[in-house]
Design an enzyme around this catalytic site. Sequence first.
Site, PDB file in Angstrom:
ATOM      1  N   TRP A 196      -5.667   0.691  -7.961  1.00 33.19           N
ATOM      2  CA  TRP A 196      -5.574  -0.320  -6.896  1.00 33.19           C
ATOM      3  C   TRP A 196      -5.637   0.296  -5.507  1.00 33.19           C
ATOM      4  O   TRP A 196      -6.295  -0.251  -4.609  1.00 33.19           O
ATOM      5  CB  TRP A 196      -4.330  -1.187  -7.071  1.00 33.19           C
ATOM      6  CG  TRP A 196      -4.467  -2.083  -8.274  1.00 33.19           C
ATOM      7  CD1 TRP A 196      -3.726  -2.037  -9.416  1.00 33.19           C
ATOM      8  CD2 TRP A 196      -5.425  -3.145  -8.455  1.00 33.19           C
ATOM      9  NE1 TRP A 196      -4.165  -3.004 -10.300  1.00 33.19           N
ATOM     10  CE2 TRP A 196      -5.198  -3.695  -9.747  1.00 33.19           C
ATOM     11  CE3 TRP A 196      -6.447  -3.676  -7.683  1.00 33.19           C
ATOM     12  CZ2 TRP A 196      -5.963  -4.748 -10.262  1.00 33.19           C
ATOM     13  CZ3 TRP A 196      -7.208  -4.729  -8.194  1.00 33.19           C
ATOM     14  CH2 TRP A 196      -6.959  -5.255  -9.459  1.00 33.19           C
ATOM     15  N   LYS A 236       3.032 -11.420 -10.618  1.00 32.76           N
ATOM     16  CA  LYS A 236       3.628 -10.466 -11.563  1.00 32.76           C
ATOM     17  C   LYS A 236       5.108 -10.819 -11.720  1.00 32.76           C
ATOM     18  O   LYS A 236       5.536 -11.249 -12.764  1.00 32.76           O
ATOM     19  CB  LYS A 236       3.530  -9.033 -11.049  1.00 32.76           C
ATOM     20  CG  LYS A 236       2.227  -8.671 -10.409  1.00 32.76           C
ATOM     21  CD  LYS A 236       1.162  -8.370 -11.388  1.00 32.76           C
ATOM     22  CE  LYS A 236      -0.130  -7.990 -10.697  1.00 32.76           C
ATOM     23  NZ  LYS A 236      -1.241  -7.996 -11.608  1.00 32.76           N
ATOM     24  N   ASP A 258       1.447  -1.813  -0.798  1.00 34.77           N
ATOM     25  CA  ASP A 258       1.112  -2.853  -1.767  1.00 34.77           C
ATOM     26  C   ASP A 258       2.225  -2.864  -2.820  1.00 34.77           C
ATOM     27  O   ASP A 258       2.364  -1.918  -3.596  1.00 34.77           O
ATOM     28  CB  ASP A 258      -0.252  -2.519  -2.399  1.00 34.77           C
ATOM     29  CG  ASP A 258      -0.641  -3.481  -3.523  1.00 34.77           C
ATOM     30  OD1 ASP A 258       0.142  -4.398  -3.835  1.00 34.77           O
ATOM     31  OD2 ASP A 258      -1.740  -3.294  -4.091  1.00 34.77           O
TER      32      ASP A 258
HETATM   33  C1  LIG Z   1      -0.926  -3.339  -7.425  1.00 30.37           C
HETATM   34  C2  LIG Z   1      -1.989  -4.377  -7.330  1.00 30.37           C
HETATM   35  N1  LIG Z   1      -2.625  -4.544  -6.154  1.00 30.37           N
HETATM   36  C3  LIG Z   1      -3.601  -5.470  -6.000  1.00 30.37           C
HETATM   37  C4  LIG Z   1      -3.992  -6.256  -7.054  1.00 30.37           C
HETATM   38  C5  LIG Z   1      -5.081  -7.274  -6.855  1.00 30.37           C
HETATM   39  O1  LIG Z   1      -4.466  -8.486  -6.805  1.00 30.37           O
HETATM   40  P1  LIG Z   1      -5.217  -9.890  -6.893  1.00 30.37           P
HETATM   41  O2  LIG Z   1      -5.761 -10.026  -8.286  1.00 30.37           O
HETATM   42  O3  LIG Z   1      -4.102 -10.844  -6.596  1.00 30.37           O
HETATM   43  O4  LIG Z   1      -6.277  -9.907  -5.855  1.00 30.37           O
HETATM   44  C6  LIG Z   1      -3.356  -6.139  -8.295  1.00 30.37           C
HETATM   45  C7  LIG Z   1      -3.746  -7.004  -9.424  1.00 30.37           C
HETATM   46  O5  LIG Z   1      -3.353  -6.855 -10.538  1.00 30.37           O
HETATM   47  C8  LIG Z   1      -2.335  -5.178  -8.433  1.00 30.37           C
HETATM   48  O6  LIG Z   1      -1.695  -5.007  -9.594  1.00 30.37           O
END
Ligand SMILES: Cc1ncc(COP(=O)(O)O)c(C=O)c1O
Length: 411
Positions: free
Chosen positions: A117, A231, A206
Site C-alpha cells: 500500500w 476494516k 495511512d
Molecule cells: C493500508 C491500506 N491502505 C489503502 C488501502 C486502499 O483502500 P481503498 O480500497 O479504500 O481505496 C487499503 C485497502 O485495503 C489498505 O489496506
Amino acid sequence: MSTDHGRVINFGAGPSALPLSVLEEAQTGLVNFAGTGMGIAEISHRSKEFQAFLDGFERDIRTQLDVPPTHRILFTQGGGTGQFSAVVLNLLARYKLLRPQASAEDTVLDYVVTGSWSKKAAEEARRLGGSTVRTVVDARVYSKDGKAFDNIPPHAEFAFSADPALIYYCENETVDGVEFAHDAQSPAAFPFHLLPQNTLVPLIADYSSSFMCRPIPRLADHAVIYAGAQKNIGPAGLTVLIVREDCIVDVDAAAKLGAAPVPLILSYKTLADSGSLYNTPSVLAIYMAGLVVKRMKENGGLPYYEEVNRRKANKLYAAVHEGEQKGVFRRKVQQGSESWMNAVFEVLGEGAEKKFLDGAEKEGMKGLKGHRSVGGVRVSLYNAVTEQEVDKLIAYMARFLAESASVEAAA
Ligand SMILES: Cc1ncc(COP(=O)(O)O)c(C=O)c1O
C-alpha cells in the site's frame, strides 16, 4: 434475543466483520432512524437528527483517540486510494504557500515503503507530478529473499529529507502483514526521533487497517492520519481524516502561485469549512461506523480493545510458531514486524494450503486466503473478531498440526 443468523466467522481483510449487535441495531435504523419515521438511507444529511449523530460520531473518535484541538476530524469518501491523491495535492498546496519559489525538483515528498500500500501511494504521488518523490527506505532491500515486504527496516536506514513537503508511511500493511511496533523502544517502532526537527513536520500516516484497534502513538505529531472505514469500524464508503490545522490550506491561493489545482472534493479546506457536508456524504456508512465507535466506548474504549487485540495476536502467532517448529507452517514476516491485525503465514507442502483453507471453511471460518499478490494464509484480527473466534481457529490449527504429524508418521 440475538441469534447468530447463520453467520460464519469472518477473518476477511476488508470489507470485514462487524459486530453482530451493531448490525442488528442498524437494521432498526435502516427502517426508522432516531424516531424520525424515516430510515437512515432515506433521511436528509442536513436533518438535525443526522447532524446530531455526526457530531456524536466525531466526539466518540476524538475522545477515544485523544485527538488534540490542533487537529480536525473530517469525513469523506474515496477510500484509502482517494487519499493517496488527496494528501499529495493538499500538502503540495501547503508547501507552495510556504515556499512559493521552490521548483518541482526542490519540492520533495518522502515515502517510507514497507509494503504494497505504501508502494502504491508513492506511485500515485509520482503519477501526479509536480514534485520529486523519494523513497526514504524500501523494506524489500532488508527482506529474507530481497523481494518480499517482510520487515520494518532498521532505523539507521531511514534517511529523511531536511525540508520535505510530506513524509508518508503506512502504519499497517494489510497485504503483507507488516506493522510498525507501538512500543517506542522496539527497533520496529516508527523512528519519530529521526524526523526533521521543524515544529510542524508534515507527517502523513495511512491507518486504514489499524484505525481504532489501539491508541495511535504520537498522534499529535502527525499532519494527517487517514483510514478507510471498511476494516475496523464500518462499511466501505467512508474515509476518516485527522488533519492538523496547518494542513487545511487555501488550495486556490496555492494554485495562483503555480501549485496544481485541487478538485474541490479532495480539498481538506472544503471538507473543514463545510463540517464534512459539502456534498452528500456516505450517510449509511457514517451511521454504521458511528454505532461501532459508540459500542467501543461502552465496552471500555481503546484500552479494552488494545488488551484484547494484543491477546488475540499473541496467541495466534504462538500457534503459527508452533506449526513452524513442526515444519507445517512458515511465518512470512520477520519477528518484531508482525501486524496485530493481519497475520500472514504459509502452509508448507503440496496442496497443504488448500487443505487448510478448505478444512477451515468446513468449520465455518472464512476469508483466510492471503491476498492474491502474495498468496498464503492471512488471518485478519480486527476488533469485531472476538477472542473466542480466534480460539476456535487456533484449535483448528492445532488439529491440523496433529493430523499433519500423523500423516507424516504413517508415510
Ligand atoms: C493500508 C491500506 N491502505 C489503502 C488501502 C486502499 O483502500 P481503498 O480500497 O479504500 O481505496 C487499503 C485497502 O485495503 C489498505 O489496506
